[in-house]
Enzyme design. Structure first.
Site, PDB file in Angstrom:
ATOM      1  N   SER A  99     -35.629  -7.077  -8.964  1.00  9.22           N
ATOM      2  CA  SER A  99     -35.800  -7.872  -7.738  1.00  9.22           C
ATOM      3  C   SER A  99     -37.290  -8.092  -7.544  1.00  9.22           C
ATOM      4  O   SER A  99     -38.111  -7.362  -8.112  1.00  9.22           O
ATOM      5  CB  SER A  99     -35.257  -7.086  -6.539  1.00  9.22           C
ATOM      6  OG  SER A  99     -35.687  -7.650  -5.321  1.00  9.22           O
TER       7      SER A  99
ATOM      8  N   TYR B 281     -35.133   0.865  -1.038  1.00  4.63           N
ATOM      9  CA  TYR B 281     -34.640  -0.249  -1.870  1.00  4.63           C
ATOM     10  C   TYR B 281     -35.738  -0.673  -2.851  1.00  4.63           C
ATOM     11  O   TYR B 281     -35.487  -0.814  -4.058  1.00  4.63           O
ATOM     12  CB  TYR B 281     -34.186  -1.439  -1.007  1.00  4.63           C
ATOM     13  CG  TYR B 281     -33.679  -2.580  -1.870  1.00  4.63           C
ATOM     14  CD1 TYR B 281     -32.503  -2.452  -2.606  1.00  4.63           C
ATOM     15  CD2 TYR B 281     -34.405  -3.773  -1.996  1.00  4.63           C
ATOM     16  CE1 TYR B 281     -32.051  -3.482  -3.438  1.00  4.63           C
ATOM     17  CE2 TYR B 281     -33.959  -4.803  -2.817  1.00  4.63           C
ATOM     18  CZ  TYR B 281     -32.773  -4.653  -3.543  1.00  4.63           C
ATOM     19  OH  TYR B 281     -32.335  -5.668  -4.369  1.00  4.63           O
TER      20      TYR B 281
HETATM   21  P1  NDP Z   1     -23.445  -8.814  -3.789  1.00  4.49           P
HETATM   22  O1  NDP Z   1     -23.330  -7.858  -2.650  1.00  4.49           O
HETATM   23  O2  NDP Z   1     -22.921 -10.209  -3.605  1.00  4.49           O
HETATM   24  O3  NDP Z   1     -22.768  -8.172  -5.101  1.00  4.49           O
HETATM   25  C1  NDP Z   1     -23.019  -6.841  -5.449  1.00  4.49           C
HETATM   26  C2  NDP Z   1     -22.070  -6.403  -6.547  1.00  4.49           C
HETATM   27  O4  NDP Z   1     -22.379  -5.027  -6.867  1.00  4.49           O
HETATM   28  C3  NDP Z   1     -20.618  -6.448  -6.126  1.00  4.49           C
HETATM   29  O5  NDP Z   1     -19.828  -6.944  -7.183  1.00  4.49           O
HETATM   30  C4  NDP Z   1     -20.274  -4.985  -5.865  1.00  4.49           C
HETATM   31  O6  NDP Z   1     -18.915  -4.728  -6.173  1.00  4.49           O
HETATM   32  C5  NDP Z   1     -21.187  -4.275  -6.869  1.00  4.49           C
HETATM   33  N1  NDP Z   1     -21.404  -2.890  -6.456  1.00  4.49           N
HETATM   34  C6  NDP Z   1     -22.108  -2.448  -5.386  1.00  4.49           C
HETATM   35  N2  NDP Z   1     -22.004  -1.106  -5.293  1.00  4.49           N
HETATM   36  C7  NDP Z   1     -21.208  -0.699  -6.324  1.00  4.49           C
HETATM   37  C8  NDP Z   1     -20.706   0.560  -6.748  1.00  4.49           C
HETATM   38  N3  NDP Z   1     -21.006   1.693  -6.082  1.00  4.49           N
HETATM   39  N4  NDP Z   1     -19.916   0.607  -7.839  1.00  4.49           N
HETATM   40  C9  NDP Z   1     -19.606  -0.519  -8.505  1.00  4.49           C
HETATM   41  N5  NDP Z   1     -20.044  -1.743  -8.156  1.00  4.49           N
HETATM   42  C10 NDP Z   1     -20.825  -1.823  -7.063  1.00  4.49           C
HETATM   43  O7  NDP Z   1     -24.994  -8.850  -4.143  1.00  4.49           O
HETATM   44  P2  NDP Z   1     -25.851  -9.654  -5.245  1.00  4.49           P
HETATM   45  O8  NDP Z   1     -24.995 -10.426  -6.147  1.00  4.49           O
HETATM   46  O9  NDP Z   1     -26.937 -10.341  -4.522  1.00  4.49           O
HETATM   47  O10 NDP Z   1     -26.511  -8.407  -5.996  1.00  4.49           O
HETATM   48  C11 NDP Z   1     -26.458  -8.208  -7.392  1.00  4.49           C
HETATM   49  C12 NDP Z   1     -27.763  -7.552  -7.841  1.00  4.49           C
HETATM   50  O11 NDP Z   1     -28.851  -8.425  -7.586  1.00  4.49           O
HETATM   51  C13 NDP Z   1     -28.102  -6.242  -7.119  1.00  4.49           C
HETATM   52  O12 NDP Z   1     -28.604  -5.327  -8.053  1.00  4.49           O
HETATM   53  C14 NDP Z   1     -29.202  -6.666  -6.140  1.00  4.49           C
HETATM   54  O13 NDP Z   1     -30.047  -5.598  -5.807  1.00  4.49           O
HETATM   55  C15 NDP Z   1     -29.897  -7.730  -6.954  1.00  4.49           C
HETATM   56  N6  NDP Z   1     -30.713  -8.680  -6.220  1.00  4.49           N
HETATM   57  C16 NDP Z   1     -30.185  -9.423  -5.215  1.00  4.49           C
HETATM   58  C17 NDP Z   1     -30.991 -10.336  -4.530  1.00  4.49           C
HETATM   59  C18 NDP Z   1     -30.495 -11.141  -3.384  1.00  4.49           C
HETATM   60  O14 NDP Z   1     -31.334 -11.686  -2.623  1.00  4.49           O
HETATM   61  N7  NDP Z   1     -29.190 -11.311  -3.198  1.00  4.49           N
HETATM   62  C19 NDP Z   1     -32.394 -10.537  -4.928  1.00  4.49           C
HETATM   63  C20 NDP Z   1     -32.830  -9.673  -5.994  1.00  4.49           C
HETATM   64  C21 NDP Z   1     -32.024  -8.809  -6.613  1.00  4.49           C
HETATM   65  P3  NDP Z   1     -17.912  -3.847  -5.281  1.00  4.49           P
HETATM   66  O15 NDP Z   1     -18.406  -3.881  -3.862  1.00  4.49           O
HETATM   67  O16 NDP Z   1     -16.567  -4.502  -5.481  1.00  4.49           O
HETATM   68  O17 NDP Z   1     -17.974  -2.488  -5.895  1.00  4.49           O
HETATM   69  C1  8X3 Z   2     -33.320  -8.613  -2.748  1.00  5.52           C
HETATM   70  C2  8X3 Z   2     -34.483  -9.417  -2.271  1.00  5.52           C
HETATM   71  O1  8X3 Z   2     -36.532  -9.390  -0.768  1.00  5.52           O
HETATM   72  O2  8X3 Z   2     -34.443  -8.634   0.190  1.00  5.52           O
HETATM   73  O3  8X3 Z   2     -33.660  -7.798  -3.814  1.00  5.52           O
HETATM   74  O4  8X3 Z   2     -35.610  -7.263  -1.342  1.00  5.52           O
HETATM   75  S1  8X3 Z   2     -35.294  -8.605  -0.986  1.00  5.52           S
END
Ligand code: NDP
Ligand code: 8X3
Length: 253
Positions: free
Chosen positions: A141, A154
């Site tokens: 991220s 985080y």
């Molecule tokens: P979402 O919340 O839309 O998706 C997150 C996914 O992670 C879900 O499929 C969830 O599945 C899974 N997950 C979370 N906890 C667990 C667990 N304990 N076991 C198994 N699966 C888990 O978020 P994003 O798609 O945005 O996030 C995906 C990645 O991208 C993350 O690593 C996030 O930190 C990163 N990211 C996101 C950004 C943003 O602005 N959205 C920016 C930068 C990075 P389920 O709940 O069914 O288990």
């Molecule tokens: C998710 C983006 O800026 O909320 O990783 O940390 S931020």
């Protein structure tokens, strides 16, 4: 089987979900993981009805080492020939200062974003080493490059992903295994709803007044990274919305 196999952790929503759709259209067979079984089943049905790919879903909590190990080791041998591992499952829980943040939130983030990624990588990299090939893409991220107030843990977990990724890259060099760190800025997914414990109104404020990345934008980048020729590794990539210049600088109208 199609020619390539990808394992996507956290395929039930957001970036993981969109990447599953895109890889299915691009000749990947898929191993899809997450805790919400109903969503995994729905995604499997959708993919099977639209594409020729084969799918295995694994329903487990990545924070729990034994669950992760048992699920991955249960794969039939031919499915252990994983070409692409997308370490994507992750979350932010809460937004609060060091003195008053919820300790349980810290545990959730560390256990998911760092330990879950490690448990998965340990097993899958072993299989990749046996085959002397493979590609691991770790979703970090912008929070892995910068720290912002109220996000200490985080940001800490994503800084850890960056450090782990860099070491993995060097450790896996002798085996021809690629490692990529992909760091998105603001992507509109369920991320903020999860961070704010289901408060949709507060989550909507995060993306107000500018156009954030869509999960499809990130999925397309993952497809690009994973489709480079064998001698090319996209090592480290930051992708931001045009309106975002740093973790805290977002130009809103
Ligand atoms: P979402 O919340 O839309 O998706 C997150 C996914 O992670 C879900 O499929 C969830 O599945 C899974 N997950 C979370 N906890 C667990 C667990 N304990 N076991 C198994 N699966 C888990 O978020 P994003 O798609 O945005 O996030 C995906 C990645 O991208 C993350 O690593 C996030 O930190 C990163 N990211 C996101 C950004 C943003 O602005 N959205 C920016 C930068 C990075 P389920 O709940 O069914 O288990
Ligand atoms: C998710 C983006 O800026 O909320 O990783 O940390 S931020």
């Amino acid at each position: 089987m199609n020619q390539k196999i990808a394992l996507i952790t956290g395929a039930t929503a957001g970036i993981g979900y969109e990447t599953a759709l895109l890889l299915a259209q691009n000749n990947y067979d898929l191993i899809l993981t997450g805790r919400r079984k109903d969503r995994l089943d729905a995604l499997e049905n959708k993919l099977k009805s639209s594409f020729t790919c084969k799918i295995i879903t694994l329903n487990f909590d990545i924070r729990i080492k034994t669950e992760t190990e048992d699920a991955l080791n249960s794969l039939p041998d031919e499915w252990k020939a994983i070409d692409l591992l997308l370490n994507n499952a992750g979350l932010a829980a809460g937004l609060a200062p060091i003195n008053s943040a919820d300790v349980d939130d810290w545990e959730r983030m560390i256990d998911t974003n760092v330990k879950g990624l490690l448990y998965t990588s340990r097993i899958v990299s072993t299989w990749m080493i046996e085959r002397q090939k493979g590609h691991i893409i770790n979703i970090s991220s912008i929070a892995g490059r910068e720290s912002y107030p109220n996000g200490s843990v985080y940001c800490g977990t994503k800084h850890a992903v960056e450090a782990i990724s860099r070491a993995m890259r060097i450790e896996l060099l002798p085996y021809g295994i690629k490692v990529t760190t992909l760091s998105p800025g603001a992507v509109e997914t369920e991320f903020s709803v999860v961070r704010f414990r289901g408060d949709q109104e507060r989550a909507d404020q995060v993306y107000k007044g500018f156009k954030p990345l869509s999960p499809k934008d990130v999925a397309e980048t993952i497809l690009f990274i994973s489709s480079r020729p064998p001698h090319v590794n996209i090592d480290d990539l930051l992708i931001l919305p045009t309106s975002q210049g740093s973790a805290r600088d977002i130009f809103r109208k």
